[in-house]
Enzyme design. Structure first.
Site, PDB file in Angstrom:
ATOM      1  N   ASP A   1     -30.325  15.506 -61.748  1.00 41.46           N
ATOM      2  CA  ASP A   1     -29.540  14.870 -60.687  1.00 41.46           C
ATOM      3  C   ASP A   1     -28.689  15.897 -59.937  1.00 41.46           C
ATOM      4  O   ASP A   1     -28.269  16.898 -60.512  1.00 41.46           O
ATOM      5  CB  ASP A   1     -28.639  13.789 -61.312  1.00 41.46           C
ATOM      6  N   GLY A   2     -28.430  15.609 -58.665  1.00 41.24           N
ATOM      7  CA  GLY A   2     -27.493  16.431 -57.898  1.00 41.24           C
ATOM      8  C   GLY A   2     -28.124  17.325 -56.849  1.00 41.24           C
ATOM      9  O   GLY A   2     -27.428  18.147 -56.240  1.00 41.24           O
ATOM     10  N   ASN A   3     -29.421  17.162 -56.624  1.00 36.19           N
ATOM     11  CA  ASN A   3     -30.078  18.003 -55.604  1.00 36.19           C
ATOM     12  C   ASN A   3     -29.455  17.781 -54.226  1.00 36.19           C
ATOM     13  O   ASN A   3     -29.225  18.726 -53.473  1.00 36.19           O
ATOM     14  CB  ASN A   3     -31.574  17.670 -55.504  1.00 36.19           C
ATOM     15  N   GLY A   4     -29.211  16.497 -53.899  1.00 31.55           N
ATOM     16  CA  GLY A   4     -28.655  16.157 -52.578  1.00 31.55           C
ATOM     17  C   GLY A   4     -27.265  16.753 -52.417  1.00 31.55           C
ATOM     18  O   GLY A   4     -26.950  17.348 -51.375  1.00 31.55           O
ATOM     19  N   ARG A   5     -26.423  16.609 -53.452  1.00 32.38           N
ATOM     20  CA  ARG A   5     -25.053  17.138 -53.368  1.00 32.38           C
ATOM     21  C   ARG A   5     -25.065  18.666 -53.260  1.00 32.38           C
ATOM     22  O   ARG A   5     -24.283  19.253 -52.541  1.00 32.38           O
ATOM     23  CB  ARG A   5     -24.244  16.698 -54.599  1.00 32.38           C
TER      24      ARG A   5
ATOM     25  N   HIS B   1     -33.896  19.543 -53.015  1.00 31.07           N
ATOM     26  CA  HIS B   1     -35.057  19.242 -53.866  1.00 31.07           C
ATOM     27  C   HIS B   1     -35.917  20.497 -54.089  1.00 31.07           C
ATOM     28  O   HIS B   1     -36.438  20.699 -55.183  1.00 31.07           O
ATOM     29  CB  HIS B   1     -35.896  18.122 -53.254  1.00 31.07           C
TER      30      HIS B   1
ATOM     31  N   ARG C   1     -35.410   5.201 -50.901  1.00 34.21           N
ATOM     32  CA  ARG C   1     -34.721   6.215 -50.090  1.00 34.21           C
ATOM     33  C   ARG C   1     -35.364   6.260 -48.698  1.00 34.21           C
ATOM     34  O   ARG C   1     -36.491   5.773 -48.512  1.00 34.21           O
ATOM     35  CB  ARG C   1     -34.831   7.585 -50.760  1.00 34.21           C
TER      36      ARG C   1
ATOM     37  N   LEU D   1     -46.295  23.783 -75.365  1.00 30.82           N
ATOM     38  CA  LEU D   1     -45.362  22.746 -74.902  1.00 30.82           C
ATOM     39  C   LEU D   1     -46.111  21.642 -74.152  1.00 30.82           C
ATOM     40  O   LEU D   1     -47.013  21.931 -73.366  1.00 30.82           O
ATOM     41  CB  LEU D   1     -44.351  23.409 -73.946  1.00 30.82           C
TER      42      LEU D   1
ATOM     43  N   ARG E   1     -25.065   7.680 -66.340  1.00 33.24           N
ATOM     44  CA  ARG E   1     -25.966   6.514 -66.330  1.00 33.24           C
ATOM     45  C   ARG E   1     -27.321   6.909 -66.890  1.00 33.24           C
ATOM     46  O   ARG E   1     -27.694   8.083 -66.847  1.00 33.24           O
ATOM     47  CB  ARG E   1     -26.220   6.045 -64.882  1.00 33.24           C
TER      48      ARG E   1
ATOM     49  N   GLU F   1     -29.809  11.383 -78.298  1.00 35.53           N
ATOM     50  CA  GLU F   1     -28.477  11.939 -78.073  1.00 35.53           C
ATOM     51  C   GLU F   1     -28.382  12.304 -76.594  1.00 35.53           C
ATOM     52  O   GLU F   1     -29.324  12.869 -76.033  1.00 35.53           O
ATOM     53  CB  GLU F   1     -28.273  13.200 -78.924  1.00 35.53           C
TER      54      GLU F   1
HETATM   55  C1  FPP Z   1     -31.941  13.567 -57.939  1.00 35.70           C
HETATM   56  O1  FPP Z   1     -31.090  14.216 -57.021  1.00 35.70           O
HETATM   57  C2  FPP Z   1     -33.236  14.199 -57.929  1.00 35.70           C
HETATM   58  C3  FPP Z   1     -34.402  13.598 -57.526  1.00 35.70           C
HETATM   59  C4  FPP Z   1     -34.451  12.200 -57.025  1.00 35.70           C
HETATM   60  C5  FPP Z   1     -35.658  14.311 -57.492  1.00 35.70           C
HETATM   61  C6  FPP Z   1     -35.833  15.290 -58.626  1.00 35.70           C
HETATM   62  C7  FPP Z   1     -37.154  15.923 -58.480  1.00 35.70           C
HETATM   63  C8  FPP Z   1     -37.395  17.230 -58.628  1.00 35.70           C
HETATM   64  C9  FPP Z   1     -36.377  18.254 -58.972  1.00 35.70           C
HETATM   65  C10 FPP Z   1     -38.814  17.679 -58.495  1.00 35.70           C
HETATM   66  C11 FPP Z   1     -39.516  17.734 -59.816  1.00 35.70           C
HETATM   67  C12 FPP Z   1     -40.860  18.303 -59.658  1.00 35.70           C
HETATM   68  C13 FPP Z   1     -41.756  18.500 -60.648  1.00 35.70           C
HETATM   69  C14 FPP Z   1     -43.080  19.054 -60.303  1.00 35.70           C
HETATM   70  C15 FPP Z   1     -41.474  18.147 -62.042  1.00 35.70           C
HETATM   71  P1  FPP Z   1     -30.432  13.361 -55.862  1.00 35.70           P
HETATM   72  O2  FPP Z   1     -31.256  13.528 -54.638  1.00 35.70           O
HETATM   73  O3  FPP Z   1     -30.258  11.936 -56.301  1.00 35.70           O
HETATM   74  O4  FPP Z   1     -29.047  14.088 -55.729  1.00 35.70           O
HETATM   75  P2  FPP Z   1     -27.678  13.433 -55.257  1.00 35.70           P
HETATM   76  O5  FPP Z   1     -27.319  12.370 -56.256  1.00 35.70           O
HETATM   77  O6  FPP Z   1     -26.740  14.600 -55.281  1.00 35.70           O
HETATM   78  O7  FPP Z   1     -27.916  12.886 -53.875  1.00 35.70           O
END
Ligand code: FPP
Length: 251
Positions: A35-39, A52, A86, A146, A205, A218
Site C-alpha cells: 500500500d501507499g504507491n499513490g501517496r 505503481h 478506481r 520460492l 486494515r 501474524e
Molecule cells: C496500493 O497503493 C497498491 C496497489 C493498488 C497496486 C499494487 C500493485 C503493484 C505494486 C504491482 C504488483 C505487480 C506484480 C507483477 C506483482 P495505492 O494506490 O492504494 O496507494 P495510496 O493508498 O497511497 O493511494
C-alpha cells in the site's frame, strides 16, 4: 515504460542475507499488502501511475533477499476485486504495468528457480494479460525454489463465494464439508496459510485479503510507503515475527 527502472534490482548486500540467516523461526509464508504507491507519487508531485511503477520496482530487491532466506512462499496483493472501482485511467495504467512486468520479468524469475502462481479471478483480465499469465505459469511450473503467488483480481469474499458455488455444483454432502475440503476449493489450494502479513503505508486494515487463510497469521504494519520498502524493512518485519509466540487459541 518501466523498463530500466525494473532492472535496477540491486544485488542484496551480504550483510542483509547473513542477518536473515541468523533469524531463527522465520516465517515460511509471507504475504504483503503493498500500500501507499499513490501517496508516494503525490508526495513527489508525480502522477499516481509513477507510484505503481516504483511499487513494481520495489519488489525485485526483496525477492533477491527472500530467495536466500527460509521463506518458501511469497504472496503479493497486486490488484483487488475492489480496485476495478478506481478511475479507468488508473486501472488501465496498472494493467499495462502488470502486463509489462510479467512479460519482461518472467525469464529472470525463472532463472531464479521461482515458481509463479496466481490467485484471483483471472478470467476478467484482458486476453493479452491472461495469455501472459498462462505463459509465466507454464514456464515456471516445474521450478522448485520460492513460490510467488500474485493476487490479481483477488477478493477474499469472492473466493469464498466461488468455493461455495463449486462445492454445491460438485454435489458435496454437508456431512463432508470441513476445513480441509474448503481449503481445496479456494484459489490457495495447496498453498499453506500465511504466517506473516505485512501491510505498508500505516494502514491497519485487511482489505479483503486472504480472510479464510489469515485467521492465525501474524500482522506487521509499517508507516513506510510501498515504493520505499527495502530489504532492510523486510528484515525488521521478519525479526518482529520471529519474537512472537503463536498460540493458535491455546495456552
Ligand atoms: C496500493 O497503493 C497498491 C496497489 C493498488 C497496486 C499494487 C500493485 C503493484 C505494486 C504491482 C504488483 C505487480 C506484480 C507483477 C506483482 P495505492 O494506490 O492504494 O496507494 P495510496 O493508498 O497511497 O493511494
Amino acid at each position: 515504460m518501466i523498463n530500466e527502472d525494473l532492472r535496477q534490482s540491486d544485488i542484496p548486500s551480504l550483510d542483509i542475507i547473513q542477518d536473515f540467516q541468523l533469524i531463527e523461526n522465520q516465517p515460511s509464508h509471507v504475504a504483503i499488502i503493498m500500500d501507499g504507491n499513490g501517496r508516494w507519487a503525490m508526495n513527489k508531485n508525480l502522477p499516481r501511475i509513477d507510484g505503481h511503477k516504483a511499487g513494481i520496482a520495489a519488489i525485485f530487491p526483496l525477492i533477491d533477499v527472500i530467495i536466500n532466506s527460509n521463506i518458501e512462499h511469497l504472496t503479493l496483493y497486486a490488484f483487488s476485486t475492489e480496485n476495478w472501482n478506481r478511475p479507468k485511467s488508473e486501472v488501465d495504467g496498472l494493467m499495462g504495468l502488470l502486463e509489462e512486468a510479467i512479460m519482461k520479468e518472467t525469464d529472470s524469475v525463472h532463472e531464479k528457480n521461482i515458481k509463479i502462481n496466481y490467485i484471483g479471478n483471472t478470467k476478467r483480465l484482458s486476453p493479452n494479460l491472461q495469455k501472459l499469465i498462462n505463459n509465466s505459469l507454464e514456464i515456471t511450473q516445474s521450478n522448485t525454489g520460492l513460490t510467488c503467488n500474485i493476487a490479481l483480481d483477488y477478493g477474499g469474499r469472492e473466493e469464498i463465494i466461488q468455493a461455495i458455488k463449486n462445492i454445491i455444483d460438485d454435489n458435496i454432502k454437508s456431512v463432508d464439508i470441513n476445513e480441509t475440503l474448503i481449503n481445496q476449493y479456494l484459489y490457495t489450494a495447496n498453498i499453506p496459510d500465511p504466517d506473516l502479513i505485512i501491510r505498508t503505508a500505516g494502514e491497519q486494515r485487511t482489505s479483503n485479503f486472504l480472510p479464510w487463510q489469515s485467521v492465525y497469521s501474524e500482522y506487521f504494519s509499517t508507516e513506510i510507503l510501498w515504493p520505499d520498502f527495502k530489504p532492510n524493512d523486510l528484515l525488521k518485519a521478519v525479526q518482529s515475527y520471529s519474537t512472537r509466540k503463536r498460540k493458535y487459541g491455546k495456552l
